[in-house]
Scaffold this active site. Structure first.
Site, PDB file in Angstrom:
ATOM      1  N   CYS A  70     -35.724 -15.310 -98.666  1.00  0.00           N
ATOM      2  CA  CYS A  70     -34.980 -15.813 -97.507  1.00  0.00           C
ATOM      3  C   CYS A  70     -33.965 -16.885 -97.901  1.00  0.00           C
ATOM      4  O   CYS A  70     -32.942 -17.040 -97.246  1.00  0.00           O
ATOM      5  CB  CYS A  70     -35.959 -16.374 -96.489  1.00  0.00           C
ATOM      6  N   LYS A 109     -52.472 -12.658 -89.838  1.00  0.00           N
ATOM      7  CA  LYS A 109     -52.085 -11.242 -89.739  1.00  0.00           C
ATOM      8  C   LYS A 109     -50.981 -10.997 -90.765  1.00  0.00           C
ATOM      9  O   LYS A 109     -49.835 -11.401 -90.574  1.00  0.00           O
ATOM     10  CB  LYS A 109     -51.581 -10.974 -88.315  1.00  0.00           C
ATOM     11  N   GLU A 157     -40.275 -19.653 -89.474  1.00  0.00           N
ATOM     12  CA  GLU A 157     -39.503 -19.664 -90.720  1.00  0.00           C
ATOM     13  C   GLU A 157     -38.811 -18.311 -90.803  1.00  0.00           C
ATOM     14  O   GLU A 157     -39.463 -17.296 -91.046  1.00  0.00           O
ATOM     15  CB  GLU A 157     -40.447 -19.861 -91.924  1.00  0.00           C
ATOM     16  N   GLU A 175     -28.153 -10.778 -92.688  1.00  0.00           N
ATOM     17  CA  GLU A 175     -29.058 -10.849 -93.841  1.00  0.00           C
ATOM     18  C   GLU A 175     -29.343  -9.432 -94.324  1.00  0.00           C
ATOM     19  O   GLU A 175     -29.860  -8.597 -93.577  1.00  0.00           O
ATOM     20  CB  GLU A 175     -30.363 -11.536 -93.407  1.00  0.00           C
TER      21      GLU A 175
HETATM   22  P1  NAD Z   1     -40.614  -8.951 -89.957  1.00  0.00           P
HETATM   23  O1  NAD Z   1     -40.108  -9.921 -88.976  1.00  0.00           O
HETATM   24  O2  NAD Z   1     -40.286  -7.521 -89.758  1.00  0.00           O
HETATM   25  O3  NAD Z   1     -42.212  -9.005 -90.057  1.00  0.00           O
HETATM   26  C1  NAD Z   1     -42.906 -10.177 -90.388  1.00  0.00           C
HETATM   27  C2  NAD Z   1     -44.315 -10.103 -89.832  1.00  0.00           C
HETATM   28  O4  NAD Z   1     -44.245 -10.068 -88.413  1.00  0.00           O
HETATM   29  C3  NAD Z   1     -45.126  -8.890 -90.249  1.00  0.00           C
HETATM   30  O5  NAD Z   1     -46.457  -9.295 -90.471  1.00  0.00           O
HETATM   31  C4  NAD Z   1     -45.037  -7.993 -89.022  1.00  0.00           C
HETATM   32  O6  NAD Z   1     -46.134  -7.089 -88.901  1.00  0.00           O
HETATM   33  C5  NAD Z   1     -45.060  -9.007 -87.910  1.00  0.00           C
HETATM   34  N1  NAD Z   1     -44.470  -8.562 -86.633  1.00  0.00           N
HETATM   35  C6  NAD Z   1     -43.515  -7.630 -86.420  1.00  0.00           C
HETATM   36  N2  NAD Z   1     -43.216  -7.545 -85.104  1.00  0.00           N
HETATM   37  C7  NAD Z   1     -43.988  -8.461 -84.476  1.00  0.00           C
HETATM   38  C8  NAD Z   1     -44.116  -8.888 -83.120  1.00  0.00           C
HETATM   39  N3  NAD Z   1     -43.387  -8.364 -82.147  1.00  0.00           N
HETATM   40  N4  NAD Z   1     -44.991  -9.874 -82.837  1.00  0.00           N
HETATM   41  C9  NAD Z   1     -45.718 -10.458 -83.815  1.00  0.00           C
HETATM   42  N5  NAD Z   1     -45.646 -10.090 -85.106  1.00  0.00           N
HETATM   43  C10 NAD Z   1     -44.784  -9.113 -85.439  1.00  0.00           C
HETATM   44  O7  NAD Z   1     -40.110  -9.468 -91.369  1.00  0.00           O
HETATM   45  P2  NAD Z   1     -40.279  -8.769 -92.773  1.00  0.00           P
HETATM   46  O8  NAD Z   1     -39.320  -7.639 -92.855  1.00  0.00           O
HETATM   47  O9  NAD Z   1     -41.724  -8.518 -93.033  1.00  0.00           O
HETATM   48  O10 NAD Z   1     -39.817  -9.957 -93.773  1.00  0.00           O
HETATM   49  C11 NAD Z   1     -38.505 -10.199 -94.118  1.00  0.00           C
HETATM   50  C12 NAD Z   1     -37.924 -11.335 -93.311  1.00  0.00           C
HETATM   51  O11 NAD Z   1     -38.680 -12.525 -93.514  1.00  0.00           O
HETATM   52  C13 NAD Z   1     -36.511 -11.711 -93.729  1.00  0.00           C
HETATM   53  O12 NAD Z   1     -35.712 -11.876 -92.594  1.00  0.00           O
HETATM   54  C14 NAD Z   1     -36.679 -13.037 -94.455  1.00  0.00           C
HETATM   55  O13 NAD Z   1     -35.540 -13.855 -94.455  1.00  0.00           O
HETATM   56  C15 NAD Z   1     -37.802 -13.639 -93.721  1.00  0.00           C
HETATM   57  N6  NAD Z   1     -38.462 -14.669 -94.532  1.00  0.00           N
HETATM   58  C16 NAD Z   1     -38.291 -15.973 -94.178  1.00  0.00           C
HETATM   59  C17 NAD Z   1     -38.876 -16.977 -94.936  1.00  0.00           C
HETATM   60  C18 NAD Z   1     -38.723 -18.421 -94.561  1.00  0.00           C
HETATM   61  O14 NAD Z   1     -39.550 -19.219 -94.983  1.00  0.00           O
HETATM   62  N7  NAD Z   1     -37.720 -18.809 -93.792  1.00  0.00           N
HETATM   63  C19 NAD Z   1     -39.651 -16.651 -96.051  1.00  0.00           C
HETATM   64  C20 NAD Z   1     -39.792 -15.322 -96.381  1.00  0.00           C
HETATM   65  C21 NAD Z   1     -39.209 -14.332 -95.598  1.00  0.00           C
END
Ligand code: NAD
Length: 487
Positions: A292, A183, A259, A391
């Site tokens: 990240c 997803k 992650e 962040e």
């Molecule tokens: P997000 O948490 O808002 O969304 C990530 C994904 O989760 C999307 O596909 C979203 O549709 C889905 N999602 C949202 N709510 C959900 C729920 N309740 N249940 C299941 N899925 C749900 O994050 P974002 O804004 O898309 O991405 C940015 C974040 O990702 C930053 O915090 C960044 O640090 C982190 N990130 C971490 C890594 C790592 O490897 N540690 C890598 C890249 C990004």
């Protein structure tokens, strides 16, 4: 750059399909604010069908045990990715707003080129091995240790490095023999759906072994976290969503592999060559700071603070940002208006809490279209200030003075996060001694790079649970079974 040729349908049970409702949602280019096309808006019924297909493919086909088939499919996927590389590059730039320069590394090329690593794991991993003999109540026993595919995987990915993150979940999960429902984030659906097309048309993947369900509603992802047919959720995204996923997974005691976010520290020790180490300080703004593992807190020794700030300021003032299709730009827009507003909100809060903004701090006037934020430099930041703790996910650096090495370690570790970091010193030994005291999953010493497909990547503390990539990352997708036999 190549023409956009994205797949706009989801992949469910081996077929490329529109949404069951017929609905689509818009895909917007963050650099131009223009709608570049649409994508199938997956529904609850679509997700339901995808989970059922993944369960069936796991339970009723030999995908989970046929290592040779998985190696073959991954090899076919690698070939298909190589052929589609330029199309994928164009999609990453158009929907994520990534500078094209980055696509020659992690954004596109890196994990296309890494596919043979996963082929190798699928085919050569020792799934079953004997253990030493033991005695039990006076009788000799033999033991076998087996590693088996974990089961149905729900993979949920964000928008910042969409192709890479989809591949670094699909690669090891498929190699291990899991079936998958992926997803993607609503901002970057085509980086996933186009993989769906390659899998459906260019590989011998059994129907249902990988399903891709894009949609505009985050609750589609939530279905993966609550459904009892899903065995494991692998998630990359924010720490806030990670907490929610853990909660949702608890009633079915699902394995969660997370992650999450970061607020990494770059510690410059007082004997470092400041011109060399800080000349590249603007790199924290790469891709709008939407990474990240970026080191968004810069810790400078009080004894050389003014000298260091001058170098960082000059680096920020000349950092190349703007049109992501221009290969000389390293910073493009934020992915959406919402993210742009979020970053500007943090900048306002930083100023309100007393930090000094000496470069940027607003929306660039010469870029009227696109969700840009200027490279922004805050100095004299209190390590407990909101902008030093949360962040931001924007092109914003916080410079924090420290007294001595112990103080630097204390400030670096004073965070709910523990993803990455950096230490620089004229003495590698001294830098390593500090690096060993930092509670993070990865670290760069004197500019060294750890990122690679065989390097385990992940976080301490609230930056995550588990490790992606490398052998450890592959083994996240395996269950362990110990078998005892007499004799
Ligand atoms: P997000 O948490 O808002 O969304 C990530 C994904 O989760 C999307 O596909 C979203 O549709 C889905 N999602 C949202 N709510 C959900 C729920 N309740 N249940 C299941 N899925 C749900 O994050 P974002 O804004 O898309 O991405 C940015 C974040 O990702 C930053 O915090 C960044 O640090 C982190 N990130 C971490 C890594 C790592 O490897 N540690 C890598 C890249 C990004």
């Amino acid at each position: 750059m190549s023409q956009l040729n994205p797949e706009t349908r989801n992949l469910i049970d081996g077929r490329l399909v529109p949404a069951s409702s017929g609905a689509t949602f818009e895909n917007v280019n963050p650099a131009t604010e223009e709608v570049i096309g649409v994508c199938a808006d997956g529904t609850k019924d679509d997700m339901e069908a995808a989970i059922a297909a993944a369960r069936r493919a796991f339970d009723e086909t030999d995908w989970s045990t046929n290592h040779a088939l998985r190696g073959k499919v991954l090899r076919q996927l690698h070939q298909a990715l190589l052929e589609a590389r330029e199309e994928l590059r164009a999609i990453v730039v158009a929907e994520a707003g990534s500078p094209v320069a980055l696509t020659y590394a992690v954004q596109t090329n890196a994990f296309i080129d890494a596919m043979p690593y996963f082929v190798d794991l699928a085919e050569r991993y020792e799934y079953e091995k004997p253990m030493s003999g033991i005695q039990f109540m006076g009788a000799p026993q033999r033991r076998i240790l087996r590693h088996e595919a974990f089961g149905v995987v729900g993979a949920i990915t964000p928008w910042n490095f969409p192709l890479y993150l989809n591949l670094c979940k699909l690669g090891p999960a498929m190699a291990a023999g899991c079936t998958v429902v992926l997803k993607p984030a609503p901002d970057t659906p085509w980086c996933a759906t186009t993989l769906g097309r390659l899998l459906a048309e260019k590989t011998d993947l059994p129907p249902g072994a990988v399903n891709i369900v894009a949609g505009s509603d985050h609750r589609l992802g939530e279905m993966l976290t609550t459904d009892p047919r899903v065995d494991l959720v692998t998630f990359t995204g924010s720490t806030a969503t990670g907490r929610r996923i853990m909660e949702c997974a608890a009633p079915t005691v699902k394995k969660v592999f997370l992650e999450l976010g970061g607020k990494s520290a770059n510690i410059v020790l007082d004997d470092a060559d400041l011109a060399r180490v800080l000349g590249m300080a603007g790199m924290v703004c790469v891709h709008g700071g939407q990474g990240c593992a970026i080191t968004t807190r810069l810790l400078l020794p009080r004894s050389r603070y003014a000298e260091g700030v001058e170098i960082v300021k000059a680096a920020f003032e000349k950092f190349p940002y703007g049109d992501p299709t221009d290969p000389s730009r390293l910073q493009g827009p934020q992915v959406s208006r919402k993210q742009q507003e979020r970053v500007l909100g943090y900048i306002a809060q930083g100023k309100a809490e007393g930090a000094k903004c000496i470069v940027g701090g607003g929306v660039p006037k010469h870029l009227p279209k696109g969700w840009y934020v200027e490279p922004t430099l805050f100095v004299d930041v209190d390590p407990r200030a909101t902008i030093a703790q949360e962040e931001i996910f924007g092109p914003v650096l916080c410079v924090i003075p420290y007294e001595d090495d112990d103080d630097a370690v204390r400030i670096a570790n004073d965070s709910i996060y523990g993803l990455s970091g950096a230490v620089s010193s004229a003495s590698e030994e001294r830098a390593l001694a500090v690096a060993r005291r930092i509670r993070t999953g990865t670290l760069s010493v004197n500019g060294g790079m750890w990122f690679h497909e065989d390097t385990p990547f992940g976080g301490y503390k609230q930056s995550g649970v588990g490790r992606e990539n490398g052998l450890l990352g592959f083994e996240e997708y395996l269950q362990v079974k110990a078998i005892g036999l007499p004799g």
